[in-house]
Design a protein around this motif. Structure first.
Motif, PDB file in Angstrom:
ATOM      1  N   SER A  31      -0.140  -4.920   4.178  1.00  0.00           N
ATOM      2  CA  SER A  31       0.071  -3.612   3.538  1.00  0.00           C
ATOM      3  C   SER A  31       1.447  -3.036   3.835  1.00  0.00           C
ATOM      4  O   SER A  31       1.902  -2.126   3.152  1.00  0.00           O
ATOM      5  CB  SER A  31      -1.005  -2.619   4.001  1.00  0.00           C
ATOM      6  OG  SER A  31      -0.830  -2.326   5.370  1.00  0.00           O
ATOM      7  N   SER A  83      -8.036   3.686  -0.858  1.00  0.00           N
ATOM      8  CA  SER A  83      -7.858   4.760   0.127  1.00  0.00           C
ATOM      9  C   SER A  83      -8.037   6.140  -0.495  1.00  0.00           C
ATOM     10  O   SER A  83      -8.112   7.137   0.212  1.00  0.00           O
ATOM     11  CB  SER A  83      -6.448   4.690   0.699  1.00  0.00           C
ATOM     12  OG  SER A  83      -5.501   5.013  -0.319  1.00  0.00           O
ATOM     13  N   LEU A 109       0.002   4.182   1.188  1.00  0.00           N
ATOM     14  CA  LEU A 109      -0.148   4.899   2.458  1.00  0.00           C
ATOM     15  C   LEU A 109       0.344   3.933   3.536  1.00  0.00           C
ATOM     16  O   LEU A 109       0.272   2.709   3.354  1.00  0.00           O
ATOM     17  CB  LEU A 109      -1.621   5.221   2.740  1.00  0.00           C
ATOM     18  CG  LEU A 109      -2.224   6.537   2.233  1.00  0.00           C
ATOM     19  CD1 LEU A 109      -3.661   6.651   2.727  1.00  0.00           C
ATOM     20  CD2 LEU A 109      -1.432   7.734   2.687  1.00  0.00           C
ATOM     21  N   HIS A 110       0.783   4.471   4.639  1.00  0.00           N
ATOM     22  CA  HIS A 110       1.191   3.567   5.726  1.00  0.00           C
ATOM     23  C   HIS A 110       0.542   4.047   7.013  1.00  0.00           C
ATOM     24  O   HIS A 110       1.196   4.576   7.915  1.00  0.00           O
ATOM     25  CB  HIS A 110       2.725   3.495   5.812  1.00  0.00           C
ATOM     26  CG  HIS A 110       3.330   2.846   4.608  1.00  0.00           C
ATOM     27  ND1 HIS A 110       3.299   1.477   4.410  1.00  0.00           N
ATOM     28  CD2 HIS A 110       3.911   3.361   3.511  1.00  0.00           C
ATOM     29  CE1 HIS A 110       3.866   1.186   3.245  1.00  0.00           C
ATOM     30  NE2 HIS A 110       4.241   2.308   2.672  1.00  0.00           N
ATOM     31  N   CYS A 111      -0.768   3.865   7.058  1.00  0.00           N
ATOM     32  CA  CYS A 111      -1.542   4.362   8.196  1.00  0.00           C
ATOM     33  C   CYS A 111      -1.115   3.617   9.467  1.00  0.00           C
ATOM     34  O   CYS A 111      -1.058   2.380   9.480  1.00  0.00           O
ATOM     35  CB  CYS A 111      -3.032   4.145   7.955  1.00  0.00           C
ATOM     36  SG  CYS A 111      -3.595   4.783   6.375  1.00  0.00           S
ATOM     37  N   CYS A 134       0.859  -1.182   0.000  1.00  0.00           N
ATOM     38  CA  CYS A 134       0.000   0.000   0.000  1.00  0.00           C
ATOM     39  C   CYS A 134       0.897   1.235   0.000  1.00  0.00           C
ATOM     40  O   CYS A 134       1.963   1.218   0.624  1.00  0.00           O
ATOM     41  CB  CYS A 134      -0.896   0.015   1.239  1.00  0.00           C
ATOM     42  SG  CYS A 134      -2.012   1.433   1.267  1.00  0.00           S
ATOM     43  N   LYS A 152     -10.577   9.962   3.976  1.00  0.00           N
ATOM     44  CA  LYS A 152     -10.215   9.711   5.376  1.00  0.00           C
ATOM     45  C   LYS A 152     -10.276  10.995   6.195  1.00  0.00           C
ATOM     46  O   LYS A 152     -10.769  11.013   7.305  1.00  0.00           O
ATOM     47  CB  LYS A 152      -8.808   9.106   5.446  1.00  0.00           C
ATOM     48  CG  LYS A 152      -8.735   7.684   4.871  1.00  0.00           C
ATOM     49  CD  LYS A 152      -7.308   7.183   4.854  1.00  0.00           C
ATOM     50  CE  LYS A 152      -7.192   5.809   4.233  1.00  0.00           C
ATOM     51  NZ  LYS A 152      -7.786   4.734   5.053  1.00  0.00           N
ATOM     52  N   CYS A 197      -3.506   0.787  10.580  1.00  0.00           N
ATOM     53  CA  CYS A 197      -4.016  -0.067   9.503  1.00  0.00           C
ATOM     54  C   CYS A 197      -4.425  -1.434  10.036  1.00  0.00           C
ATOM     55  O   CYS A 197      -3.650  -2.113  10.704  1.00  0.00           O
ATOM     56  CB  CYS A 197      -2.926  -0.236   8.438  1.00  0.00           C
ATOM     57  SG  CYS A 197      -3.448  -1.310   7.095  1.00  0.00           S
TER      58      CYS A 197
HETATM   59  S1  SF4 Z   1      -5.562   1.581   6.190  1.00  0.00           S
HETATM   60 FE1  SF4 Z   1      -5.797   1.254   3.970  1.00  0.00          FE
HETATM   61  S2  SF4 Z   1      -4.711   2.998   3.095  1.00  0.00           S
HETATM   62 FE2  SF4 Z   1      -4.009   2.874   5.192  1.00  0.00          FE
HETATM   63  S3  SF4 Z   1      -2.145   1.573   5.133  1.00  0.00           S
HETATM   64 FE3  SF4 Z   1      -3.888   0.228   5.524  1.00  0.00          FE
HETATM   65  S4  SF4 Z   1      -4.489  -0.525   3.508  1.00  0.00           S
HETATM   66 FE4  SF4 Z   1      -3.247   1.302   3.200  1.00  0.00          FE
END
Ligand code: SF4
Length: 299
Positions: free
Chosen positions: A59, A122, A48-50, A46, A145, A53
């Protein structure tokens, strides 16, 4: 960096398509899952690196949950999903593999794939990437988000997310796709998903205002209140009943009618465990046997 020669992007992946899990999944909004479930394809990596997550196992930059799949193979999995009754093909976090996904969809459609294709993302996308697949996507299921930079740093790791998502929404609006439910109960067009983050109601109200101004007439909204901190795995609600009811009143006030609002008591205290054949509770999902066979059971 050049992902086509094996270098890894910020997503942790080269351009070779890796998949973490494929199966039927009933956890999406009703027109996406219907009775049998959506034909869900979780791509590995992914961009993004929320920090919170729920799918961090698959991811993260250092994930070990990757099965290399060719475009032909993915097309076959899509057809199998359709054959076992999947309501949709639900492409989750496929942003970094768009060229391969495009090819797979073309092959699968040539072989008879007709169920709706959902782009589940996302929203942290490049316009150039989205433009490559527009003609193949029936429903964009896109997160907004947050539109607030501070909240974005806390929950998405990037200050830039609000700017990126604004550009993506502008682009999707310009496509001028109609959002509607057909006679079979499938949703087409644009579904915006927003999850309420803890202690961030102000950011949620900002998103709802933005939705009302820019998207109300052309998209459906999915408002989710079930944030789970993967470290605590708590099922406790992060907003009170009073705050929840105020949110509902605000939707009324803004005239936002089309879409879905998660029940406050829908609390879920599990997160997926991709080390299992079925990362989800059995009533929620079932794996596609042929993919499991390829993946092997041990990661
Ligand atoms: S929450 Fe979604 S956008 Fe954020 S790191 Fe995880 S998979 Fe990626």
């Amino acid at each position: 960096m050049d992902r086509t020669i094996g270098e890894l992007g910020v997503c942790g992946q080269s351009s070779e398509m890796n998949i973490a899990w494929i199966g039927l999944h009933k956890g999406e909004e009703p027109p996406i899952s219907k009775e049998i479930g959506s034909g869900t394809i979780f791509f590995t990596g992914c961009s993004l690196h929320c920090p919170f997550c729920q799918n961090e196992q698959i991811s993260s930059f250092h994930t070990t949950f990757h099965t290399l799949v060719s475009e032909e193979e993915l097309a076959s999995y899509m057809i199998e999903l359709q054959d076992i009754g999947a309501a949709t093909i639900n492409l989750i976090t496929g942003t970094h593999f768009i060229p391969s996904i495009r090819e797979s969809l073309i092959i699968a459609k040539e072989r008879g794939l007709t169920i709706p294709i959902v782009w589940n993302s996302s929203g942290f996308e490049s316009i150039e990437g989205l433009a490559l697949i527009d003609d193949l996507i029936d429903l964009y299921l896109i997160d907004i988000k947050t539109l607030d930079e501070k909240t974005s740093v806390t929950y998405c790791s990037y200050k830039q997310y609000p700017n990126v998502i604004r550009d993506v929404v502008d682009y999707l609006i310009a496509l001028d796709k109609r959002t509607y439910v057909d006679e079979e109960g499938s949703l087409f067009g644009l579904l915006i998903r927003h999850l309420v983050f803890p202690s961030s109601l102000k950011s949620t109200y900002e998103v709802l205002d933005y939705f009302s101004t820019h998207l109300k007439e052309r998209a459906h909204l999915s408002l989710m209140v079930q944030f789970i901190n993967p470290k605590e795995r708590t099922g406790e609600p992060y907003i009170s009943e009073k705050e929840y009811n105020e949110l509902l009143d605000y939707l009324d006030k803004l005239g936002i009618e089309d879409g879905y609002v998660q029940e406050l008591e829908d609390n879920v205290d599990w997160i997926p465990d991709f080390s299992k054949e079925n990362p989800f509770p059995p009533h929620f999902a079932s794996p596609l046997a042929s993919f499991l066979e390829k993946r092997g059971t041990i990661q």
